[in-house]
Every structure is written in C-alpha cells, then in structure tokens.
Design an enzyme around this catalytic site. Structure first.
Site, mmCIF file in Angstrom:
data_model
loop_
_atom_site.group_PDB
_atom_site.id
_atom_site.type_symbol
_atom_site.label_atom_id
_atom_site.label_comp_id
_atom_site.label_asym_id
_atom_site.label_seq_id
_atom_site.Cartn_x
_atom_site.Cartn_y
_atom_site.Cartn_z
ATOM 1 N N ASN A 21 36.265 75.196 30.386
ATOM 2 C CA ASN A 21 36.668 73.943 31.015
ATOM 3 C C ASN A 21 38.183 73.735 31.031
ATOM 4 O O ASN A 21 38.827 73.744 29.994
ATOM 5 C CB ASN A 21 35.985 72.776 30.263
ATOM 6 C CG ASN A 21 35.905 71.518 31.107
ATOM 7 O OD1 ASN A 21 36.086 71.577 32.321
ATOM 8 N ND2 ASN A 21 35.628 70.398 30.476
ATOM 9 N N HIS B 246 23.377 62.175 28.815
ATOM 10 C CA HIS B 246 24.482 61.360 28.286
ATOM 11 C C HIS B 246 24.362 59.935 28.797
ATOM 12 O O HIS B 246 24.465 59.703 30.005
ATOM 13 C CB HIS B 246 25.827 61.876 28.795
ATOM 14 C CG HIS B 246 26.292 63.123 28.128
ATOM 15 N ND1 HIS B 246 27.559 63.610 28.269
ATOM 16 C CD2 HIS B 246 25.656 63.983 27.314
ATOM 17 C CE1 HIS B 246 27.694 64.730 27.568
ATOM 18 N NE2 HIS B 246 26.540 64.978 26.986
ATOM 19 N N TYR C 89 34.124 58.387 24.263
ATOM 20 C CA TYR C 89 33.287 59.206 25.112
ATOM 21 C C TYR C 89 34.179 59.797 26.191
ATOM 22 O O TYR C 89 35.271 59.303 26.446
ATOM 23 C CB TYR C 89 32.145 58.406 25.739
ATOM 24 C CG TYR C 89 32.605 57.232 26.554
ATOM 25 C CD1 TYR C 89 32.808 57.371 27.913
ATOM 26 C CD2 TYR C 89 32.865 56.003 25.959
ATOM 27 C CE1 TYR C 89 33.243 56.306 28.664
ATOM 28 C CE2 TYR C 89 33.301 54.933 26.698
ATOM 29 C CZ TYR C 89 33.491 55.081 28.062
ATOM 30 O OH TYR C 89 33.932 54.029 28.798
ATOM 31 N N HIS D 73 33.445 63.516 18.523
ATOM 32 C CA HIS D 73 34.562 64.284 19.097
ATOM 33 C C HIS D 73 35.673 64.565 18.080
ATOM 34 O O HIS D 73 36.869 64.426 18.406
ATOM 35 C CB HIS D 73 35.141 63.561 20.315
ATOM 36 C CG HIS D 73 34.359 63.804 21.570
ATOM 37 N ND1 HIS D 73 33.819 62.789 22.325
ATOM 38 C CD2 HIS D 73 33.999 64.937 22.192
ATOM 39 C CE1 HIS D 73 33.183 63.288 23.359
ATOM 40 N NE2 HIS D 73 33.276 64.597 23.303
ATOM 41 N N GLU E 211 30.597 73.249 19.395
ATOM 42 C CA GLU E 211 30.867 73.490 20.820
ATOM 43 C C GLU E 211 32.218 74.151 21.053
ATOM 44 O O GLU E 211 32.422 74.748 22.097
ATOM 45 C CB GLU E 211 30.743 72.187 21.618
ATOM 46 C CG GLU E 211 31.811 71.164 21.277
ATOM 47 C CD GLU E 211 31.651 69.867 22.059
ATOM 48 O OE1 GLU E 211 30.529 69.345 22.114
ATOM 49 O OE2 GLU E 211 32.654 69.387 22.602
ATOM 50 N N ARG F 110 26.053 74.256 17.784
ATOM 51 C CA ARG F 110 26.304 73.791 19.154
ATOM 52 C C ARG F 110 27.022 74.817 20.024
ATOM 53 O O ARG F 110 27.621 74.446 21.040
ATOM 54 C CB ARG F 110 27.185 72.538 19.084
ATOM 55 C CG ARG F 110 26.540 71.342 18.471
ATOM 56 C CD ARG F 110 25.840 70.478 19.481
ATOM 57 N NE ARG F 110 26.738 69.850 20.409
ATOM 58 C CZ ARG F 110 26.545 69.785 21.729
ATOM 59 N NH1 ARG F 110 25.485 70.338 22.272
ATOM 60 N NH2 ARG F 110 27.403 69.169 22.510
ATOM 61 N N HIS G 38 25.698 73.707 23.578
ATOM 62 C CA HIS G 38 26.560 72.886 24.424
ATOM 63 C C HIS G 38 26.100 72.995 25.873
ATOM 64 O O HIS G 38 25.813 74.095 26.358
ATOM 65 C CB HIS G 38 28.000 73.403 24.298
ATOM 66 C CG HIS G 38 29.029 72.501 24.870
ATOM 67 N ND1 HIS G 38 30.099 72.961 25.590
ATOM 68 C CD2 HIS G 38 29.172 71.162 24.817
ATOM 69 C CE1 HIS G 38 30.864 71.946 25.955
ATOM 70 N NE2 HIS G 38 30.320 70.839 25.495
ATOM 71 N N GLU H 101 21.581 70.205 25.400
ATOM 72 C CA GLU H 101 22.332 69.212 26.179
ATOM 73 C C GLU H 101 22.186 69.590 27.647
ATOM 74 O O GLU H 101 22.444 70.727 28.027
ATOM 75 C CB GLU H 101 23.810 69.264 25.754
ATOM 76 C CG GLU H 101 24.698 68.272 26.446
ATOM 77 C CD GLU H 101 26.137 68.350 25.930
ATOM 78 O OE1 GLU H 101 26.560 69.439 25.499
ATOM 79 O OE2 GLU H 101 26.834 67.322 25.958
HETATM 80 C C1 GCO Z 1 29.813 67.429 24.694
HETATM 81 C C2 GCO Z 1 31.296 67.598 24.678
HETATM 82 C C3 GCO Z 1 31.944 67.044 25.892
HETATM 83 C C4 GCO Z 1 33.420 67.501 25.925
HETATM 84 C C5 GCO Z 1 33.688 68.562 26.940
HETATM 85 C C6 GCO Z 1 35.049 69.166 26.761
HETATM 86 O O1 GCO Z 1 29.259 67.186 23.633
HETATM 87 O O2 GCO Z 1 29.244 67.589 25.753
HETATM 88 O O3 GCO Z 1 31.857 67.056 23.515
HETATM 89 O O4 GCO Z 1 31.767 65.656 25.871
HETATM 90 O O5 GCO Z 1 34.252 66.451 26.221
HETATM 91 O O6 GCO Z 1 32.709 69.531 26.862
HETATM 92 O O7 GCO Z 1 35.280 70.189 27.683
HETATM 93 MG MG MG Z 2 30.457 67.230 21.974
#
Ligand code: GCO
Ligand code: MG
Length: 408
Positions: free
Chosen positions: A37, A122, A160, A217, A267, A288, A317, A344
């Site tokens: 990303n 989400h 968020y 986060h 993640e 994750r 993730h 997710e």
């Molecule tokens: C999640 C992640 C996203 C991140 C994004 C960053 O849990 O899906 O934390 O919210 O912001 O993947 O590139």
């Molecule tokens: Mg996350």
C-alpha cells in the site's frame, strides 16, 4: 517445464494493484499480487528490474527452491518491498502448480477443513451515531463479525483509517492522496476516556452474538495498552488489534499479565522472524500477516504451522489494498488451516474490480466460499488492465497536538 516470460501490471480501480503474470512453456499462466500500500511502484520495479529476468528458464514447479533462491539470494534479507515481490512470485508459482494438477489450490495444502470461512467488515463512524448505523448496515448484509472504529470527540478522524469513513454502506476506497501524507491528530487521553464506553454501547445495542473487533493502530504504550485492555474486557471483544507498536515484542507482556482480551498483531510483519517470539511465548492470539508482504504462500504457511503449535489462530490482513489475487491465496489457506480464525474482508466486488479480476469466489451470509476452479480461481483481464495507470499516494501520518510525530 519452464517459465518463459512475465509482465508486471501497476494500477487498478481506486488502487495501484501490483499484478504479476507469469507465463510458461505449457501455456499455463500464474498470477501473483505484490501490492504494498502506497509504495506500489517500488515492488513493481523490484519485480520487473531484478526478479523477472532471473526467473526466465526456471522450472515453475520448484516453488520452494525459487523461494529460497530469492530470499537467500537477496543477501539483504526481509523488508516489505522485497518480501512483497517474493510474495507475488510465490503466489503465481502456487497458482501454476495447482492449475497443472487441475485442482483448487487448497487441495495441495491438505484439502478443506471447513466450508465457508468467517470474515469481518469495517464499521466506522465520525461519531457514535454514524458508527451504530454502520454496524447495523454490515449486520444486515449478513456479516457475523465487524471491526468497530469511531471518531473521538476532539479528534474525529483519528482512531480509524480516514478513507474508510466514507459512510455506512459498501464503498470503494480511493485514497490517492498525492505524495504528501494527510495528517491525523492523536490524543491518547481522549481516546482512553471515550473508546471503552463507545465499544460498550455497541455491545449493548447489538447483543452478545455479533463478534466485535477493535484496531488501536499501534498507538498506545505498553502500560496504556494494559489499562485499555482491562477496561474493554466487559465488551467481550473477538480481538484487540495492534495495541502497541509491533516492533517491540516484549510490549505485550504487561498487557498479558493484566488482561485476558485476545490480541491480534502482525499486519506490518514480513517474516516469521518478526513474530516467532510472539507466537512461541503465546503473547498473541491471532497472527495478522498478509500473504503478499510476508513472502507468499510458502512463507506464510510456515507461520501458520508455527502458530498452530501455540494456540494462535489466523486473522490475515485484508485491507482493500490487497488485490483479489492475494485475497484468493489467503482464502485457500483459510479453508485449509486447522487453526483458522477469521479473515478481514472489505468489499472488493465492485463492477470495475470484478471486470479486472473475474472469479467465482463468493461471500454469503458472512462466510467466504472459495472457488473450486483449478489454481487460485481468479483471472486477470489484460485488456481491462490497460485502462489503469499508477497514481501516487501516501499513507496518512499521525502527530500529537503539539506536532510530535506518533505511530500510525
Ligand atoms: C487494517 C489496517 C488498515 C491500515 C492499512 C494500512 O487492520 O486493515 O490496520 O486499517 O490502515 O492497511 O495500509
Ligand atoms: Mg490493522
């Protein structure tokens, strides 16, 4: 059998997907996803400048040896860009292998352990009212699990991811923000005062059945994370995600001593060496990692197996930055993994995305059902890909009110 050629495509509807297409002398094509990303052009360059020329002439069936060749051969090991590039190659090689066998990929791991795989959406809101609408929307869509993020009074965009706050319904995320990142302001005290009660209100309104997840986060210190985890215990979260910065594997110890809230991390990890201690010392409950930037199926399957020894379940993730190719790779692992937890899954199925990546994977009643087509079960329409080009973007950054940089 030989790899005879390949191309890297960069772009997509609302996202710069990095799509690798590997060709073989038997006419079988393998697809991989190397999307990292907001740094997508770097993975694409790693693939086209260095890796693709080396792969020509190699036997695509030797996915283990090719993985070792890339990883050990890089000399400078790990890092998200390299691991995402290796991930793209590895996913494509498994796609080829399964197509050659005429089997859906999960059969090569040991077959199905379940029919559908639990996913979460989400729910976001700038305030608690919007959040309630968003949770209700996803529940009506059939989701059984929802990540709950809410703006905090005094800092409505923090807590968020900003682009995801676009409304209650399905939305396609376009976050090409230009090179300069957007800035979010963070205030831990406000968050700690507000969020436990907001989560409790969601639980009260939606009852005990709906699985609720929350993502911090990486913004708390170990002590704050322990306090927060204790305070949300009555909510009965399915997981608390990234309570502390992920580099510090010791940070979880204090939280573990004070709370039994399930913890999900990983993640931002890109190898087993980032999480082996967390897993072996049983400091987390869910891992994750993503199949893209954790080095592909070959490497992530090792992490899943290690996790299985320590009661750690998967929760890969699945932010919208992953293309349907890596989401399919994860779906095949999910349907097999004896220690599968949850996936997710954000709505990727817009008409434009489906046109670029046709597949018959489907989401039904909150469960993801994997296609039985040979390979990953996803195609890539090259003519459609020509419609898109790379657009630069940057991930937002976080600062405290006095300007101090903080963790995103
Ligand atoms: C999640 C992640 C996203 C991140 C994004 C960053 O849990 O899906 O934390 O919210 O912001 O993947 O590139
Ligand atoms: Mg996350």
């Amino acid at each position: 059998m030989k790899i005879t050629g390949g191309q890297v495509y960069l772009g997509g509807p609302g996202k710069n997907y990095v799509t690798l297409r590997l060709e073989t002398d038997q006419g079988i094509v393998g697809l991989g996803d190397g999307t990292l990303n907001n740094r997508e052009s770097l993975t694409a360059a790693y693939l086209s400048d260095y890796i693709l020329p080396m792969l020509i002439g190699m036997d695509p069936r030797r996915s283990e040896d090719i993985w070792q060749f890339l990883y050990r051969g890089a000399y400078f090991r790990r890092g998200p860009i390299a691991m995402a590039a290796f991930g793209a190659v590895d996913i494509a090689l498994w796609d080829i292998k399964a197509k050659l066998a005429g089997l859906p990929l999960y059969e090569l791991f040991g077959g199905r352990s379940r029919d559908g795989c639990l996913v979460y959406a989400h729910a976001t809101g700038a305030d608690i009212g919007e959040l309630m609408d968003s949770v209700a929307y996803w529940q009506e869509c059939g989701y059984r699990a929802v990540r709950v993020q809410c703006g905090v009074p005094g800092m409505p965009t923090a807590g968020y991811a900003v682009p995801e706050a676009a409304g209650a319904g399905p939305h396609y995320i376009t976050d090409f923000s230009g090179i300069r990142p957007a800035v979010e302001i963070w205030d831990t005290d406000r968050y700690m005062r507000f969020m436990p009660d907001a989560l409790a209100r969601v639980r009260d309104r939606f009852g005990p059945e709906l699985k609720l997840l929350h993502d911090v986060h990486h913004r708390l210190t170990p002590r704050e994370a322990a306090v927060f985890a204790k305070s949300v215990e009555p909510v009965n979260l399915y997981w608390l995600e990234d309570p502390t910065p992920a580099e510090d594997q010791d940070a979880l110890r204090l939280l573990r001593h004070h709370s039994t809230v399930p913890v999900a991390i990983g993640e931002v990890f890109n190898s087993i060496w980032d999480c082996n201690r967390l897993i072996e010392e049983e400091l987390i409950d869910f891992i994750r990692v993503a199949v893209t930037y954790a080095g592909g199926i070959t490497h992530v399957k090792r992490i899943v197996d290690l996790a299985g020894l320590h009661h750690v379940r998967t929760g890969f993730h699945g932010a919208p930055s992953h293309s349907p190719i890596s989401m399919a790779a994860q779906a095949h692992l999910n349907v097999w993994a004896p220690n599968f937890g949850i996936q997710e899954y954000l709505v990727l199925g817009t008409p434009a995305c489906d046109a670029l990546f046709p597949s018959d994977h489907r989401l039904d009643d909150g469960l993801f059902h994997v296609s039985d087509a040979p390979g990953l079960g996803v195609d890539f329409d090259v003519a459609e890909a020509a419609r898109y080009e790379y657009v630069a973007g940057s991930h937002p950054v976080v600062r405290l009110e006095d300007g101090t940089m903080w963790n995103y």
